[in-house]
Design a protein around this motif. Structure first.
Motif, PDB file in Angstrom:
ATOM      1  N   ASN A  55       0.827  -1.216   0.000  1.00 32.96           N
ATOM      2  CA  ASN A  55       0.000   0.000   0.000  1.00 32.96           C
ATOM      3  C   ASN A  55       0.856   1.259   0.000  1.00 32.96           C
ATOM      4  OD1 ASN A  55      -2.450  -1.344  -0.062  1.00 32.96           O
ATOM      5  ND2 ASN A  55      -2.564  -1.498   2.165  1.00 32.96           N
ATOM      6  N   VAL A  56       1.943   1.257   0.775  1.00 32.06           N
ATOM      7  CA  VAL A  56       2.854   2.407   0.801  1.00 32.06           C
ATOM      8  C   VAL A  56       3.469   2.611  -0.577  1.00 32.06           C
ATOM      9  CG1 VAL A  56       5.065   3.242   1.724  1.00 32.06           C
ATOM     10  CG2 VAL A  56       3.348   2.291   3.256  1.00 32.06           C
ATOM     11  N   ALA A  58       2.263   1.625  -3.453  1.00 31.97           N
ATOM     12  CA  ALA A  58       1.230   2.023  -4.421  1.00 31.97           C
ATOM     13  C   ALA A  58       0.893   3.508  -4.284  1.00 31.97           C
ATOM     14  CB  ALA A  58      -0.021   1.179  -4.218  1.00 31.97           C
ATOM     15  N   ARG A  59       0.902   4.027  -3.065  1.00 38.05           N
ATOM     16  CA  ARG A  59       0.602   5.453  -2.870  1.00 38.05           C
ATOM     17  C   ARG A  59       1.735   6.345  -3.353  1.00 38.05           C
ATOM     18  NH1 ARG A  59      -1.557   3.766   2.253  1.00 38.05           N
ATOM     19  NH2 ARG A  59       0.444   4.310   3.168  1.00 38.05           N
ATOM     20  N   SER A  60       2.978   5.870  -3.311  1.00 35.17           N
ATOM     21  CA  SER A  60       4.095   6.731  -3.669  1.00 35.17           C
ATOM     22  C   SER A  60       4.406   6.701  -5.157  1.00 35.17           C
ATOM     23  CB  SER A  60       5.338   6.336  -2.873  1.00 35.17           C
ATOM     24  OG  SER A  60       5.738   5.034  -3.230  1.00 35.17           O
ATOM     25  N   PRO A  62       2.389   7.174  -7.938  1.00 35.57           N
ATOM     26  CA  PRO A  62       1.862   8.271  -8.771  1.00 35.57           C
ATOM     27  C   PRO A  62       2.680   9.552  -8.681  1.00 35.57           C
ATOM     28  CG  PRO A  62       0.075   7.205  -7.606  1.00 35.57           C
ATOM     29  CD  PRO A  62       1.352   6.631  -7.068  1.00 35.57           C
ATOM     30  N   ASN A  63       3.328   9.819  -7.540  1.00 37.92           N
ATOM     31  CA  ASN A  63       4.139  11.019  -7.385  1.00 37.92           C
ATOM     32  C   ASN A  63       5.496  10.882  -8.052  1.00 37.92           C
ATOM     33  OD1 ASN A  63       2.053  11.874  -5.776  1.00 37.92           O
ATOM     34  ND2 ASN A  63       3.059  11.254  -3.882  1.00 37.92           N
ATOM     35  N   ALA A  67       9.398   4.887  -2.656  1.00 38.28           N
ATOM     36  CA  ALA A  67       8.594   4.592  -1.480  1.00 38.28           C
ATOM     37  C   ALA A  67       9.457   4.718  -0.228  1.00 38.28           C
ATOM     38  CB  ALA A  67       8.007   3.194  -1.581  1.00 38.28           C
TER      39      ALA A  67
END
Length: 115
Positions: A55-56, A58-60, A62-63, A67
């Motif tokens: 999850n970490v 996957a969130r990082s 797009p930016n 991670a």
């Protein structure tokens, strides 16, 4: 990975029971069984941690940033690779050596095959 790990465990037990190698006759079969059980248990126990790291990551993504906090996480996959390599080598080499339960069975097979 978890379903495949459980499938490997079940298929290994089935092959051991349905072939002349047996489940507890040879040390290498017992060692492979123990390694597979340990790898499956470790995989099941680390699933929550792996989910958090996924999850970490996957969130990082797009930016475009790396991670944070995921660097240096090579011990777990490296150890898993070593376990898989040892299991594979044992499957190919099949070192000699009977367990205490395998010795009487082999002696009985030898005596029954003699005329």
């Amino acid at each position: 990975m978890v379903p495949l790990s459980v499938l490997a465990l079940l298929s290994g037990v089935a092959q051991a029971l349905l072939t002349p190698w047996g489940l507890f006759r040879h040390y290498w079969v017992v060692f492979k069984l123990l390694l597979t059980v340990v790898a499956t248990v470790v995989q099941l126990l680390t699933m929550p941690e792996i989910s958090v790291m996924a999850n970490v990551a996957a969130r990082s993504v797009p930016n475009g940033d790396a991670a944070p906090g995921l660097e240096g996480q090579l011990l777990h996959p490296g150890a898993g690779l070593v376990v898989l390599l040892v299991i594979t080598v044992l499957s190919v080499v099949k070192p000699r050596g009977l367990t205490l339960s395998g010795q009487p069975k082999q002696a009985a097979q030898r005596s029954s095959s003699r005329p």
